[in-house]
Design a protein around this motif. Sequence first.
Motif, PDB file in Angstrom:
ATOM      1  N   PRO A 187       0.825  -1.216   0.000  1.00 31.45           N
ATOM      2  CA  PRO A 187       0.000   0.000   0.000  1.00 31.45           C
ATOM      3  C   PRO A 187       0.858   1.265   0.000  1.00 31.45           C
ATOM      4  O   PRO A 187       2.057   1.231   0.279  1.00 31.45           O
ATOM      5  N   VAL A 188       0.223   2.373  -0.316  1.00 33.19           N
ATOM      6  CA  VAL A 188       0.827   3.699  -0.216  1.00 33.19           C
ATOM      7  C   VAL A 188      -0.096   4.552   0.644  1.00 33.19           C
ATOM      8  O   VAL A 188      -1.305   4.591   0.404  1.00 33.19           O
ATOM      9  N   LEU A 189       0.463   5.225   1.648  1.00 33.03           N
ATOM     10  CA  LEU A 189      -0.326   6.041   2.575  1.00 33.03           C
ATOM     11  C   LEU A 189       0.084   7.499   2.455  1.00 33.03           C
ATOM     12  O   LEU A 189       1.267   7.815   2.369  1.00 33.03           O
ATOM     13  N   GLU A 190      -0.926   8.370   2.461  1.00 36.50           N
ATOM     14  CA  GLU A 190      -0.672   9.809   2.437  1.00 36.50           C
ATOM     15  C   GLU A 190      -1.039  10.397   3.797  1.00 36.50           C
ATOM     16  O   GLU A 190      -2.160  10.202   4.283  1.00 36.50           O
ATOM     17  N   HIS A 191      -0.085  11.121   4.400  1.00 37.45           N
ATOM     18  CA  HIS A 191      -0.307  11.777   5.691  1.00 37.45           C
ATOM     19  C   HIS A 191      -0.348  13.284   5.468  1.00 37.45           C
ATOM     20  O   HIS A 191       0.623  13.880   4.984  1.00 37.45           O
ATOM     21  N   VAL A 192      -1.474  13.899   5.826  1.00 36.55           N
ATOM     22  CA  VAL A 192      -1.600  15.360   5.801  1.00 36.55           C
ATOM     23  C   VAL A 192      -2.119  15.777   7.167  1.00 36.55           C
ATOM     24  O   VAL A 192      -3.267  15.487   7.518  1.00 36.55           O
ATOM     25  N   GLY A 193      -1.284  16.457   7.939  1.00 42.05           N
ATOM     26  CA  GLY A 193      -1.678  16.781   9.308  1.00 42.05           C
ATOM     27  C   GLY A 193      -1.777  15.505  10.120  1.00 42.05           C
ATOM     28  O   GLY A 193      -0.845  14.702  10.186  1.00 42.05           O
ATOM     29  N   ILE A 194      -2.957  15.274  10.721  1.00 39.69           N
ATOM     30  CA  ILE A 194      -3.166  14.052  11.501  1.00 39.69           C
ATOM     31  C   ILE A 194      -4.018  13.038  10.750  1.00 39.69           C
ATOM     32  O   ILE A 194      -4.351  11.988  11.289  1.00 39.69           O
ATOM     33  N   SER A 195      -4.393  13.351   9.505  1.00 38.21           N
ATOM     34  CA  SER A 195      -5.211  12.433   8.715  1.00 38.21           C
ATOM     35  C   SER A 195      -4.319  11.566   7.832  1.00 38.21           C
ATOM     36  O   SER A 195      -3.270  12.004   7.356  1.00 38.21           O
ATOM     37  N   THR A 196      -4.754  10.318   7.624  1.00 40.01           N
ATOM     38  CA  THR A 196      -4.017   9.351   6.821  1.00 40.01           C
ATOM     39  C   THR A 196      -4.982   8.633   5.892  1.00 40.01           C
ATOM     40  O   THR A 196      -6.048   8.188   6.326  1.00 40.01           O
ATOM     41  N   TRP A 197      -4.586   8.539   4.601  1.00 38.65           N
ATOM     42  CA  TRP A 197      -5.421   7.864   3.621  1.00 38.65           C
ATOM     43  C   TRP A 197      -4.568   6.931   2.766  1.00 38.65           C
ATOM     44  O   TRP A 197      -3.503   7.315   2.301  1.00 38.65           O
ATOM     45  N   PRO A 198      -5.055   5.683   2.534  1.00 33.38           N
ATOM     46  CA  PRO A 198      -4.398   4.837   1.532  1.00 33.38           C
ATOM     47  C   PRO A 198      -4.822   5.270   0.136  1.00 33.38           C
ATOM     48  O   PRO A 198      -5.849   5.937  -0.033  1.00 33.38           O
ATOM     49  N   GLY A 199      -4.029   4.912  -0.855  1.00 40.67           N
ATOM     50  CA  GLY A 199      -4.402   5.307  -2.200  1.00 40.67           C
ATOM     51  C   GLY A 199      -3.392   4.864  -3.238  1.00 40.67           C
ATOM     52  O   GLY A 199      -2.516   4.020  -2.980  1.00 40.67           O
ATOM     53  N   ARG A 200      -3.516   5.477  -4.411  1.00 39.26           N
ATOM     54  CA  ARG A 200      -2.669   5.143  -5.562  1.00 39.26           C
ATOM     55  C   ARG A 200      -1.776   6.342  -5.877  1.00 39.26           C
ATOM     56  O   ARG A 200      -2.255   7.469  -5.997  1.00 39.26           O
ATOM     57  N   LEU A 201      -0.472   6.067  -6.021  1.00 45.26           N
ATOM     58  CA  LEU A 201       0.510   7.114  -6.298  1.00 45.26           C
ATOM     59  C   LEU A 201       0.965   6.986  -7.749  1.00 45.26           C
ATOM     60  O   LEU A 201       1.329   5.897  -8.195  1.00 45.26           O
ATOM     61  N   ILE A 202       0.953   8.120  -8.478  1.00 46.51           N
ATOM     62  CA  ILE A 202       1.293   8.121  -9.894  1.00 46.51           C
ATOM     63  C   ILE A 202       2.322   9.220 -10.144  1.00 46.51           C
ATOM     64  O   ILE A 202       2.116  10.369  -9.759  1.00 46.51           O
ATOM     65  N   LEU A 203       3.428   8.852 -10.791  1.00 50.82           N
ATOM     66  CA  LEU A 203       4.459   9.816 -11.156  1.00 50.82           C
ATOM     67  C   LEU A 203       4.424  10.027 -12.667  1.00 50.82           C
ATOM     68  O   LEU A 203       4.479   9.063 -13.434  1.00 50.82           O
ATOM     69  N   THR A 204       4.330  11.282 -13.094  1.00 48.01           N
ATOM     70  CA  THR A 204       4.433  11.625 -14.509  1.00 48.01           C
ATOM     71  C   THR A 204       5.721  12.408 -14.726  1.00 48.01           C
ATOM     72  O   THR A 204       6.486  12.653 -13.787  1.00 48.01           O
ATOM     73  N   ASP A 205       5.932  12.823 -15.967  1.00 43.74           N
ATOM     74  CA  ASP A 205       7.146  13.576 -16.272  1.00 43.74           C
ATOM     75  C   ASP A 205       7.054  15.039 -15.852  1.00 43.74           C
ATOM     76  O   ASP A 205       7.984  15.808 -16.105  1.00 43.74           O
ATOM     77  N   HIS A 206       5.938  15.429 -15.189  1.00 46.85           N
ATOM     78  CA  HIS A 206       5.795  16.806 -14.730  1.00 46.85           C
ATOM     79  C   HIS A 206       5.313  16.924 -13.281  1.00 46.85           C
ATOM     80  O   HIS A 206       5.463  17.997 -12.686  1.00 46.85           O
ATOM     81  N   ALA A 207       4.711  15.881 -12.729  1.00 39.80           N
ATOM     82  CA  ALA A 207       4.097  16.029 -11.408  1.00 39.80           C
ATOM     83  C   ALA A 207       3.928  14.671 -10.741  1.00 39.80           C
ATOM     84  O   ALA A 207       4.139  13.609 -11.348  1.00 39.80           O
ATOM     85  N   LEU A 208       3.531  14.742  -9.478  1.00 41.92           N
ATOM     86  CA  LEU A 208       3.205  13.567  -8.672  1.00 41.92           C
ATOM     87  C   LEU A 208       1.719  13.655  -8.329  1.00 41.92           C
ATOM     88  O   LEU A 208       1.237  14.715  -7.910  1.00 41.92           O
ATOM     89  N   TYR A 209       0.997  12.553  -8.500  1.00 46.89           N
ATOM     90  CA  TYR A 209      -0.441  12.531  -8.233  1.00 46.89           C
ATOM     91  C   TYR A 209      -0.741  11.475  -7.181  1.00 46.89           C
ATOM     92  O   TYR A 209      -0.150  10.382  -7.187  1.00 46.89           O
TER      93      TYR A 209
END
Length: 693
Positions: free
Chosen positions: A235-257
Amino acid sequence: MAVASRTRNMLEALVKEGSFKWLLSKRSSFAEEFEELDSSPSAARNWISELSPVANIIVRRCSKILETSSSELQEGFNAEASEAIMDKSRYARNFLEYCCFRALALSTQVMGHLAEKKFRRLTFDMMVAWEAPAASSQSLINLDDDLSVGVEAFSRIAPAVPIIANVIICENLFQVLTISTGGRLHFSVYDKYLNGLERVIKKMKSQSESSLLSAVRSSRGEKILEVDGTVTTQPVLEHVGISTWPGRLILTDHALYFEALRVVSYDKPKRYDLSDDLKQIVKPELTGPWGTRLFDKAVLYKSISLSEPVVIEFPELRGHTRRDYWLAIIQEILYVHRFINKFHITGIEKDDALSKAVLGILRVQAVQEISSSNSVCFKSLLMFNLCDQLPGGDLILETLANMSSSRELDRGNYAVAGGGMHSISALAMVSNLGFVFGSSSSNPSEAGLLVGEVAVGEMSLLEKAVKESRDNYKKVVLAQETVDGVKVDGIDTNLAVMKELLLPVTEVGKWLLSLVYWDDPLKSLLFCLFFTFIIFRGWLGYAFAFMLLFFAIFMVLTRFCNQGRPVDEIKIIAPPPMNTMEQLLAVQNAVSQVEQHIQDGNIVLLKFRALLLSIFPQASEKFAVTLLFTALILAFLPTKYMLLLIFLETFTRYSPPRKASTERWMRRLREWWFSIPAAPVVLEREKEDKKRK
């Protein structure tokens, strides 16, 4: 005709005498061609006497790819090459490189060339021939089934196919591929690496052609480079502040999604830009439950466009290989855009720079597939990451940018008209693989106008910059080894080392203090008169220059006198070892002393605040008068006399005539300072807002 006849007679003699038998003792990739040479009546016409048998075979293969003869290739080389490149001592190797570059430029235009066994064998055999290209070096190679090549051959031929390697990272890639074979690259490992490249290219193509982020990517023309978080076991987890969400991480040639995972679908993707200059910071980060910092498995992204940083975690049971891989490829895209923005690169040169980064990521993915070791340093295989780490890496990037800006001339001279004096470019390689980036998508033929990083028979400016940087890096590594060797543990031991190192400084300080306090009146008087004369004559700058000159002469003399002698080690008496309780008490004592110093500093600041705000009017008036008097001195008194006044005041303060009055004035000054009240302070505890969006 006479030359052809002599060459044919020589070839027939070699075959008749069995001179090729040592080459054919075991069945090799060259065996069939040697047999064909033995039976072909036209072999003598295409045999080049300056080349070794192996190099002749490679030139023969290249001539078949280019649909020409070896002699015509030689005529083309003689017409294009300069006198320096055609030098007799380097002729064989330079001509071989010319044939290889031309053949590879044509071979790589075929879709799926990496999957062809003949192409893989050809590139490896080119390296084999490069190590012994001249006729006089034919005995240096034993053509059995276990051929191997060294780093020099790999560094010259592999960058000619930019998907395999490039000039900046080729040595590091070679070390990774030969980590288990003693510094020699065997075909089995090389073939496995190219197999890995073929697989990751297919994977990236399928990702770029998928519907992922299609609405977002279509407007910007972004290409997907990597996806993670689609497998439940990784899995991949995103932490923003005290909130945490699993999800899908995508790297392009210009940005991270990042697309947060809901019950049955994904949320709208969040975009973390890597192309614009937003003061982005991408670095490793620690995570843990309830805000603790325990696990080193995350990447932090921070920019001025975000109100708070984002932490992306890559959970795994052992190590942090996934995190290191993602950190490296995210930074590679960030660094290539910094390079583009810094040097204002546009057009197909910009697409070429992006292509170099993309090819680097493909190589890392291939190495990750074939490597069983978790100790691979991904950053060392990515050129823009490596330039960020190497000493002089900024000069490498500057050279790369200058090469991009000067390609207007190179396009007409080499890539279009000539043919084989340069290797192909990264953008042409990417286009041949079926990818398109930026403006090259509208006009793919422009990719062929760029030239590569390797030139026949000479080191390009980029290769020279890389070589110089690597030489400096070796010096840094040796220096760092000495640094690691002298590090010691324990506060008391480090203090003992520091005390010994600072002994000359402390001795000079004690000597100056003895002069200031007039312990020896005669020495203090002479010192005071000497420096008073220097300051009065305005020679203070010369005095400092003489001191620096003295140190320089001392260093030079020491170097010549101690040349060849072992370096004298500093002998330090180690303090007695402390048990755990003594160490804890020492730490507690040090913390208490630091706290006391901080308190004293705060009191000084609060008293100055009280003086400025006239909380104690009488003291403030005296302080204001002192400031006024000082300002008048600074405004009207020349600098020379001001320095002289300060020096005389300092060095005559404790002289016999002034000692009693100085002690009296210092006592009054302390009493005045202690009488100043501190400005009031109120401590308020900030209420933490637990409600985070």
